[in-house]
Motif scaffolding. Structure first.
Motif, PDB file in Angstrom:
ATOM      1  N   ASP A  12       0.783  -1.240   0.000  1.00 16.29           N
ATOM      2  CA  ASP A  12       0.000   0.000   0.000  1.00 16.29           C
ATOM      3  C   ASP A  12       0.812   1.287   0.000  1.00 16.29           C
ATOM      4  O   ASP A  12       0.240   2.367   0.166  1.00 16.29           O
ATOM      5  N   ALA A  13       2.123   1.204  -0.154  1.00 16.54           N
ATOM      6  CA  ALA A  13       2.920   2.430  -0.069  1.00 16.54           C
ATOM      7  C   ALA A  13       3.951   2.531  -1.178  1.00 16.54           C
ATOM      8  O   ALA A  13       5.076   2.986  -0.963  1.00 16.54           O
ATOM      9  N   GLY A  14       3.553   2.114  -2.370  1.00 20.55           N
ATOM     10  CA  GLY A  14       4.420   2.312  -3.526  1.00 20.55           C
ATOM     11  C   GLY A  14       4.465   3.774  -3.924  1.00 20.55           C
ATOM     12  O   GLY A  14       3.558   4.552  -3.612  1.00 20.55           O
ATOM     13  N   ALA A  15       5.502   4.170  -4.642  1.00 22.61           N
ATOM     14  CA  ALA A  15       5.683   5.583  -5.004  1.00 22.61           C
ATOM     15  C   ALA A  15       4.517   6.109  -5.828  1.00 22.61           C
ATOM     16  O   ALA A  15       4.036   7.233  -5.606  1.00 22.61           O
ATOM     17  N   ASP A  16       4.038   5.328  -6.788  1.00 27.37           N
ATOM     18  CA  ASP A  16       2.928   5.797  -7.628  1.00 27.37           C
ATOM     19  C   ASP A  16       1.670   6.012  -6.790  1.00 27.37           C
ATOM     20  O   ASP A  16       0.952   7.009  -6.976  1.00 27.37           O
ATOM     21  N   ARG A  17       1.395   5.101  -5.893  1.00 33.04           N
ATOM     22  CA  ARG A  17       0.211   5.254  -5.045  1.00 33.04           C
ATOM     23  C   ARG A  17       0.324   6.492  -4.168  1.00 33.04           C
ATOM     24  O   ARG A  17      -0.641   7.240  -3.983  1.00 33.04           O
ATOM     25  N   LEU A  18       1.492   6.723  -3.612  1.00 33.66           N
ATOM     26  CA  LEU A  18       1.687   7.890  -2.755  1.00 33.66           C
ATOM     27  C   LEU A  18       1.458   9.183  -3.532  1.00 33.66           C
ATOM     28  O   LEU A  18       0.858  10.131  -3.015  1.00 33.66           O
ATOM     29  N   ARG A  19       1.920   9.237  -4.766  1.00 39.30           N
ATOM     30  CA  ARG A  19       1.670  10.430  -5.587  1.00 39.30           C
ATOM     31  C   ARG A  19       0.188  10.567  -5.908  1.00 39.30           C
ATOM     32  O   ARG A  19      -0.352  11.677  -5.904  1.00 39.30           O
ATOM     33  N   ASP A  20      -0.472   9.442  -6.186  1.00 34.08           N
ATOM     34  CA  ASP A  20      -1.917   9.489  -6.458  1.00 34.08           C
ATOM     35  C   ASP A  20      -2.689   9.998  -5.238  1.00 34.08           C
ATOM     36  O   ASP A  20      -3.723  10.660  -5.378  1.00 34.08           O
ATOM     37  N   GLU A  21      -2.202   9.705  -4.044  1.00 33.53           N
ATOM     38  CA  GLU A  21      -2.875  10.150  -2.821  1.00 33.53           C
ATOM     39  C   GLU A  21      -2.709  11.645  -2.567  1.00 33.53           C
ATOM     40  O   GLU A  21      -3.438  12.214  -1.755  1.00 33.53           O
ATOM     41  N   GLY A  22      -1.727  12.252  -3.225  1.00 32.70           N
ATOM     42  CA  GLY A  22      -1.551  13.693  -3.050  1.00 32.70           C
ATOM     43  C   GLY A  22      -0.145  14.154  -2.724  1.00 32.70           C
ATOM     44  O   GLY A  22       0.077  15.356  -2.530  1.00 32.70           O
ATOM     45  N   ALA A  23       0.812  13.243  -2.681  1.00 38.19           N
ATOM     46  CA  ALA A  23       2.191  13.650  -2.427  1.00 38.19           C
ATOM     47  C   ALA A  23       2.737  14.408  -3.629  1.00 38.19           C
ATOM     48  O   ALA A  23       2.617  13.959  -4.773  1.00 38.19           O
ATOM     49  N   ALA A  24       3.338  15.562  -3.365  1.00 35.12           N
ATOM     50  CA  ALA A  24       3.948  16.336  -4.445  1.00 35.12           C
ATOM     51  C   ALA A  24       5.246  15.685  -4.910  1.00 35.12           C
ATOM     52  O   ALA A  24       5.631  15.815  -6.081  1.00 35.12           O
TER      53      ALA A  24
END
Length: 216
Positions: free
Chosen positions: A173-185
């Motif tokens: 649940d904490a791949g880079a793409d997912r984190l960006r999709d969640e709102g990480a700049a």
């Protein structure tokens, strides 16, 4: 005899290590969310940032430190309801401290595991209230390294099975793409033992933008 710096061309076969030549990554003013299982190196990393004076100690909001402040180092909830109530109080206090810094135009580092989307959603929501970017720093060591670090630190509040479960959630649940999709700049992986990088060396790979005055 003078000591030779670690990154000198006179060491390591006459050449600096590749990571010594990489320009540091600039972290903008805003919310920095650490994501990683227990024993993955988050606390050692932020301690190195403070010791190197890259950030002030007051910029770090740690859920573990808040737990100790509120309940003591060895306090254990009597049952699951008490544990849930304690967690609620801890994270309410964490959010209060984060909001106070963001409201003053100051950067803040949220130091907790944050491996689940739900945990990150709460933090990202705070950043959106103040229109500041979220930078995620990922700590994802190999499981063997993670277990070794857990064993070395002698933690008694978690078992090896707990560490394995956290690592599985991190992987899922904490791949880079997912984190960006969640709102990480921005999402950056923090190196560690697998790359033969010490916490101080990892800290040197980042630089933090000066905080802006509130209201500007």
């Amino acid at each position: 005899m003078a000591l030779v710096p670690e990154n000198s061309p006179d060491r390591a076969g006459g050449h600096p290590r590749p990571h010594d030549l990489t320009p540091p990554i600039r972290i903008p003013v805003g919310l920095v969310v650490l994501v990683g299982p227990p024993a993955s190196g988050k606390t050692s990393f932020v301690r190195a940032l403070v010791e190197r004076r890259q950030i002030g100690a007051e910029a770090v909001v740690s859920s573990d430190e808040i737990r100790t402040e509120l309940f003591g180092a060895s306090a254990e909830p009597a049952d699951s309801d008490a544990a849930d109530a304690a967690d609620a109080r801890i994270f309410e206090e964490r959010d209060r401290r984060i909001v106070a810094r963001l409201a003053d135009g100051l950067s803040v580092i949220a130091e907790s595991t944050n491996v689940t989307p739900r945990a990150r959603e709460r933090l990202i929501g705070l950043a959106r209230r103040f229109g500041v970017p979220v930078t995620v720093l990922r700590f994802a060591p190999d499981f063997a390294d993670l277990l070794q670090q857990y064993t070395e630190r002698g933690r008694t509040d978690l078992t090896a099975a707990d560490i394995r479960a956290y690592a599985a959630v991190m992987s899922r649940d904490a791949g880079a793409d997912r984190l960006r999709d969640e709102g990480a700049a921005a999402v950056h992986d923090v190196p560690g033992r697998r790359q033969s990088v010490t916490p101080a060396e990892a800290a040197a790979r980042f630089t933090f933008a000066p905080c802006r005055p509130a209201g500007r």
